[in-house]
Design an enzyme around this catalytic site. Structure first.
Site, mmCIF file in Angstrom:
data_model
loop_
_atom_site.group_PDB
_atom_site.id
_atom_site.type_symbol
_atom_site.label_atom_id
_atom_site.label_comp_id
_atom_site.label_asym_id
_atom_site.label_seq_id
_atom_site.Cartn_x
_atom_site.Cartn_y
_atom_site.Cartn_z
ATOM 1 N N ASN A 37 0.816 -1.219 0.000
ATOM 2 C CA ASN A 37 0.000 0.000 0.000
ATOM 3 C C ASN A 37 0.853 1.274 0.000
ATOM 4 O OD1 ASN A 37 -2.247 1.579 0.141
ATOM 5 N ND2 ASN A 37 -2.824 1.018 2.232
ATOM 6 N N HIS A 122 -14.396 -5.221 11.621
ATOM 7 C CA HIS A 122 -13.971 -3.887 12.072
ATOM 8 C C HIS A 122 -15.162 -3.008 12.404
ATOM 9 C CE1 HIS A 122 -9.679 -3.456 10.322
ATOM 10 N NE2 HIS A 122 -9.915 -4.717 10.612
ATOM 11 N N ARG A 147 -13.189 -5.898 16.170
ATOM 12 C CA ARG A 147 -12.205 -4.878 16.523
ATOM 13 C C ARG A 147 -12.933 -3.571 16.737
ATOM 14 N NH1 ARG A 147 -7.419 -2.267 12.743
ATOM 15 N NH2 ARG A 147 -9.067 -0.789 12.267
ATOM 16 N N TYR A 159 -6.813 6.898 13.670
ATOM 17 C CA TYR A 159 -6.706 5.666 12.907
ATOM 18 C C TYR A 159 -7.936 4.780 13.144
ATOM 19 C CZ TYR A 159 -5.914 0.952 11.682
ATOM 20 O OH TYR A 159 -6.126 -0.287 11.155
ATOM 21 N N ASP A 210 -6.677 -1.798 17.901
ATOM 22 C CA ASP A 210 -5.404 -1.515 17.228
ATOM 23 C C ASP A 210 -4.922 -0.117 17.637
ATOM 24 O OD1 ASP A 210 -3.277 -1.263 15.499
ATOM 25 O OD2 ASP A 210 -4.398 -1.804 13.695
ATOM 26 N N HIS A 212 -2.052 1.066 16.560
ATOM 27 C CA HIS A 212 -1.369 1.516 15.341
ATOM 28 C C HIS A 212 -0.058 2.255 15.626
ATOM 29 C CE1 HIS A 212 -1.593 2.266 10.917
ATOM 30 N NE2 HIS A 212 -2.290 1.150 10.990
ATOM 31 N N GLU A 236 -3.264 -4.354 19.681
ATOM 32 C CA GLU A 236 -2.393 -4.525 18.513
ATOM 33 C C GLU A 236 -1.427 -3.362 18.347
ATOM 34 O OE1 GLU A 236 -4.698 -5.316 15.030
ATOM 35 O OE2 GLU A 236 -3.178 -4.499 13.690
ATOM 36 N N GLU A 262 2.211 -6.826 11.434
ATOM 37 C CA GLU A 262 1.715 -6.611 10.068
ATOM 38 C C GLU A 262 2.751 -5.903 9.192
ATOM 39 O OE1 GLU A 262 -1.791 -4.305 11.109
ATOM 40 O OE2 GLU A 262 -0.855 -2.514 10.300
ATOM 41 N N HIS A 312 -2.633 -10.439 9.190
ATOM 42 C CA HIS A 312 -3.098 -9.167 8.651
ATOM 43 C C HIS A 312 -4.034 -9.441 7.471
ATOM 44 C CE1 HIS A 312 -1.680 -5.105 6.701
ATOM 45 N NE2 HIS A 312 -2.766 -4.936 7.407
ATOM 46 N N ASP A 316 -6.277 -3.396 1.928
ATOM 47 C CA ASP A 316 -5.230 -3.036 0.976
ATOM 48 C C ASP A 316 -4.468 -4.279 0.519
ATOM 49 O OD1 ASP A 316 -4.565 -2.311 3.869
ATOM 50 O OD2 ASP A 316 -2.560 -2.582 3.060
ATOM 51 N N GLU A 339 -7.880 -11.478 10.461
ATOM 52 C CA GLU A 339 -8.541 -10.192 10.200
ATOM 53 C C GLU A 339 -9.358 -10.287 8.908
ATOM 54 O OE1 GLU A 339 -5.814 -6.956 9.522
ATOM 55 O OE2 GLU A 339 -7.349 -5.452 9.955
HETATM 56 C C1 GCO Z 1 -4.847 -3.387 10.268
HETATM 57 C C2 GCO Z 1 -3.843 -2.421 9.766
HETATM 58 C C3 GCO Z 1 -4.229 -1.672 8.530
HETATM 59 C C4 GCO Z 1 -3.032 -0.854 8.033
HETATM 60 C C5 GCO Z 1 -2.954 -0.901 6.558
HETATM 61 C C6 GCO Z 1 -1.803 -0.108 5.998
HETATM 62 O O1 GCO Z 1 -4.744 -3.734 11.431
HETATM 63 O O2 GCO Z 1 -5.681 -3.806 9.485
HETATM 64 O O3 GCO Z 1 -3.322 -1.641 10.782
HETATM 65 O O4 GCO Z 1 -5.369 -0.904 8.749
HETATM 66 O O5 GCO Z 1 -3.111 0.456 8.450
HETATM 67 O O6 GCO Z 1 -2.887 -2.226 6.148
HETATM 68 O O7 GCO Z 1 -1.776 -0.217 4.624
HETATM 69 MG MG MG Z 2 -3.097 -3.008 12.420
#
Ligand code: GCO
Ligand code: MG
Length: 402
Positions: A37, A122, A147, A159, A210, A212, A236, A262, A312, A316, A339
């Site tokens: 991505n 999600h 999530r 995020y 997450d 992030h 996460e 991931e 993951h 994307d 996921e």
């Molecule tokens: C998740 C990830 C994604 C990433 C993405 C980046 O847990 O699914 O954090 O949301 O941000 O894959 O390209």
């Molecule tokens: Mg993530």
């Protein structure tokens, strides 16, 4: 049975995907996802300019040897671009091998170890009430794991939260969008989110979250400790992960389970985390970490150390990637969770697939190979579109980890 054609297909049915298609002299073809991505064309070029010419004329059935040839033979090892390219070749070769055998890929990986692949959906909301409604939607749809991500008062965008509830993944525009972040505000608010979800929806499903990569180890330790009563399935990516030793600090303070990986692309990125049992779930995926061959190696190391898998599966990554994960998930002994963010209808049309969601599980299907294909004619109608992930800055303007 030699490879006679190696083709890289770039398409954007709403978001960018890079797919490698290999064809043998017997006319059997296999596909691998090569999507990174925001850096898609780097992998497309790596494959087109440096890998495809080496594949033509090679035996399609020598998967391990081809993996070693591309990994050791490149001299410059590891890194997301290299490992995504190798991953695409590896997955396409497994697809071919399983088609030749007339079996779904999971049969070649040892067969089924469970009835289905438990997935998490999600749920996100700009506010707590909005999030609670979204969680209800997932539970009503049969999900066993959800999530939860929520807007944080005083932070303009965070995020995991978007207007488009279904297909969240914010990559847009010729330059990355920029927003402001405050860990202080986040840390003050997020325990209230977990509390509200458990009060409203109870404890009878897995709740995940997450972070992030945004906290420091000691902040993450404090967060993990303060939310133990909400029994998260996992927290996460609490911190940026280059320094694996940083997880010792978190682990010293909390029993909240941790999921990481991931952004990792090799076993070397996670061997200390796994060997010291500093995490509970490893999130590497076949697309970004060298294909089925290498991810299985990581998962076997994890199994020795009581670490389970949690691959993951963001949107994307293409349906080709999800299919590869599902075959691995169904077969490995230490599967944890998968996921699952649904792809758009258009993406599903470009990548017709056999996997299906039922009763909180995904099933890879019984079609020989991965059970996913690419409709090249349709793909050609959606040319590449530059899109970047956002970046964030702290209140004083300093760059932070998105
Ligand atoms: C998740 C990830 C994604 C990433 C993405 C980046 O847990 O699914 O954090 O949301 O941000 O894959 O390209
Ligand atoms: Mg993530």
């Amino acid at each position: 049975m030699n490879i006679v054609d190696a083709k890289v297909i770039v398409t954007c049915p709403g978001r960018n995907f890079v797919t490698l298609k290999l064809t043998t002299e017997d006319g059997i073809s296999g596909v691998g996802d090569a999507t990174l991505n925001g850096r898609e064309l780097a992998v497309a070029s790596y494959l087109r300019d440096h890998v495809c010419p080496l594949l033509v004329g090679r035996a399609a059935d020598q998967i391990e040897d081809t993996w070693q040839y591309l990994y050791r033979g490149g001299y410059w090892r590891r890194g997301p671009v290299t490992m995504t390219a190798i991953g695409a070749v590896d997955v396409a070769l497994w697809d071919i091998k399983a088609k030749v055998a007339g079996l779904p890929l999971y049969q070649l990986l040892g067969g089924r170890s469970r009835v289905g692949v438990t997935v998490y959906g999600h749920a996100n909301g700009g506010s707590i009430p909005e999030l609670l409604e979204e969680v209800a939607r997932y539970l009503d749809a049969g999900y066993r794991a959800v999530r939860v991500q929520c807007g944080i008062p005083g932070i303009d965008s965070t995020y995991g939260v978007s207007g488009d509830k279904l297909f969240y993944e914010p990559a847009h525009g010729a330059r990355p969008a920029e927003t402001t972040w405050s860990s202080e505000r986040y840390l003050r608010f997020i325990p209230k989110v977990f509390d509200a979800v458990r009060v409203k929806h109870g404890f009878d499903f897995h709740m995940l979250h997450d972070v992030h990569h945004r906290l420091t180890p000691i902040e993450a330790a404090r967060l993990g400790k303060s939310v133990e009563e909400y029994a998260l399935f996992w927290l996460e990516d609490p911190i940026a992960e280059e320094l694996q030793e940083g997880f010792r600090i978190i682990r010293r303070h909390t029993t909240t389970p941790l999921a990481v990986g991931e952004v990792f692309n090799s076993i070397w990125d996670c061997h200390l985390l796994i060997a010291e049992q500093l995490i509970d779930y490893i999130r590497t995926n076949a697309t970004h970490a060298g294909g089925v061959t290498h991810v299985r190696r990581i998962f076997q190391l994890a199994d020795l150390h009581h670490v389970r898998t949690g691959s993951h599966g963001a949107t994307d990554l293409s349906p080709v990637s999800l299919a590869a994960s599902l075959h691995i998930d169904l077969s490995v002994p230490n599967f944890g969770i998968q996921e699952y963010m649904r792809h758009s209808a258009l993406t599903d049309e470009v990548f017709p697939h056999a996997y299906r969601f039922e009763d909180g599980y995904l099933h890879p299907g019984e079609v020989p190979g991965l059970g996913v294909d690419i409709d090249e004619q349709l793909a050609a109608r959606f040319p590449y579109n530059t899109a970047y992930l956002p970046v964030i800055r702290l209140v004083d303007g300093a760059m932070h980890d998105w």
